[in-house]
Design a protein around this motif. Sequence first.
Motif, PDB file in Angstrom:
ATOM      1  N   UNK A 105      47.120  59.986  30.278  1.00 39.34           N
ATOM      2  CA  UNK A 105      46.219  60.465  31.312  1.00 39.34           C
ATOM      3  C   UNK A 105      45.753  59.298  32.177  1.00 39.34           C
ATOM      4  N   UNK A 106      45.738  59.531  33.461  1.00 35.11           N
ATOM      5  CA  UNK A 106      45.563  58.479  34.461  1.00 35.11           C
ATOM      6  C   UNK A 106      44.321  57.626  34.207  1.00 35.11           C
ATOM      7  N   UNK A 107      44.555  56.362  33.852  1.00 35.75           N
ATOM      8  CA  UNK A 107      43.475  55.406  33.689  1.00 35.75           C
ATOM      9  C   UNK A 107      42.559  55.638  32.502  1.00 35.75           C
ATOM     10  N   UNK A 108      42.993  56.401  31.519  1.00 36.68           N
ATOM     11  CA  UNK A 108      42.116  56.743  30.388  1.00 36.68           C
ATOM     12  C   UNK A 108      41.656  55.517  29.605  1.00 36.68           C
ATOM     13  N   UNK A 109      42.535  54.552  29.411  1.00 40.72           N
ATOM     14  CA  UNK A 109      42.149  53.353  28.661  1.00 40.72           C
ATOM     15  C   UNK A 109      41.208  52.492  29.500  1.00 40.72           C
ATOM     16  N   UNK A 110      41.510  52.343  30.780  1.00 41.38           N
ATOM     17  CA  UNK A 110      40.607  51.599  31.672  1.00 41.38           C
ATOM     18  C   UNK A 110      39.228  52.262  31.696  1.00 41.38           C
ATOM     19  N   UNK A 111      39.193  53.591  31.677  1.00 38.91           N
ATOM     20  CA  UNK A 111      37.912  54.297  31.638  1.00 38.91           C
ATOM     21  C   UNK A 111      37.166  53.981  30.348  1.00 38.91           C
ATOM     22  N   UNK A 112      37.881  53.987  29.222  1.00 38.94           N
ATOM     23  CA  UNK A 112      37.257  53.707  27.923  1.00 38.94           C
ATOM     24  C   UNK A 112      36.656  52.306  27.882  1.00 38.94           C
ATOM     25  N   UNK A 113      37.256  51.368  28.607  1.00 39.99           N
ATOM     26  CA  UNK A 113      36.765  49.986  28.640  1.00 39.99           C
ATOM     27  C   UNK A 113      35.772  49.750  29.783  1.00 39.99           C
ATOM     28  N   UNK A 114      35.494  50.781  30.581  1.00 37.30           N
ATOM     29  CA  UNK A 114      34.509  50.678  31.650  1.00 37.30           C
ATOM     30  C   UNK A 114      34.979  49.927  32.875  1.00 37.30           C
ATOM     31  N   UNK A 115      36.305  49.865  33.081  1.00 33.82           N
ATOM     32  CA  UNK A 115      36.828  49.101  34.221  1.00 33.82           C
ATOM     33  C   UNK A 115      37.646  49.956  35.191  1.00 33.82           C
ATOM     34  N   UNK A 116      37.602  51.277  35.050  1.00 30.42           N
ATOM     35  CA  UNK A 116      38.364  52.140  35.955  1.00 30.42           C
ATOM     36  C   UNK A 116      37.605  52.309  37.262  1.00 30.42           C
ATOM     37  N   UNK A 117      38.319  52.195  38.367  1.00 37.43           N
ATOM     38  CA  UNK A 117      37.758  52.368  39.696  1.00 37.43           C
ATOM     39  C   UNK A 117      38.071  53.799  40.137  1.00 37.43           C
ATOM     40  N   UNK A 118      37.100  54.694  39.963  1.00 37.99           N
ATOM     41  CA  UNK A 118      37.301  56.114  40.284  1.00 37.99           C
ATOM     42  C   UNK A 118      37.662  56.330  41.748  1.00 37.99           C
ATOM     43  N   UNK A 119      37.061  55.570  42.618  1.00 36.71           N
ATOM     44  CA  UNK A 119      37.274  55.748  44.054  1.00 36.71           C
ATOM     45  C   UNK A 119      38.714  55.430  44.452  1.00 36.71           C
TER      46      UNK A 119
END
Length: 154
Positions: free
Chosen positions: A97-111
């Motif tokens: 799922x798109x960026x799921x690991x980056x999200x878990x680490x708090x570094x995903x750029x939603x925008x």
Amino acid sequence: MPIETGTKAPGFTLKDQNNQEVSLADFLGEKHVLLVFYPFAFTGVCEGELCGIRDNLDAYQSDEVQVLSVSVDSPFAHKVWANQQGFEFPLLSDFWPHGAVAQAYGVFNDEKGMANRGTFVIDKQGVVRFAEMNLPGEARDQGAWQKALSELAA
């Protein structure tokens, strides 16, 4: 904001540039991990940073430390980039799922739908010992990573 030092690193399993699964759990109890998130393959700052790792791999990867890099690119894009640049460390795909690991680490750029420049040093027990995040276009100070890794070795 990235996850904080002293917290347990979120587990993950992602495919590398050879379409092989790599899990954080593969290194628990065995090696510290330098986990480097970057926005996209084939881009200037990202290429400069990963070439810096490649050119100084002995400073980052050893019998005690494993380098893992992560972006939302596909394993197929990573394969081409790794071959072009001679990257001999895993380039992991956080594609779906798109960026799921980056999200878990708090570094995903939603925008922008990509990872920011997050860097984490994770000890053998799976605890985050160093965490930073730079925004797109902001190159990181790799000396801070080396310092964090040397502190683990001490």
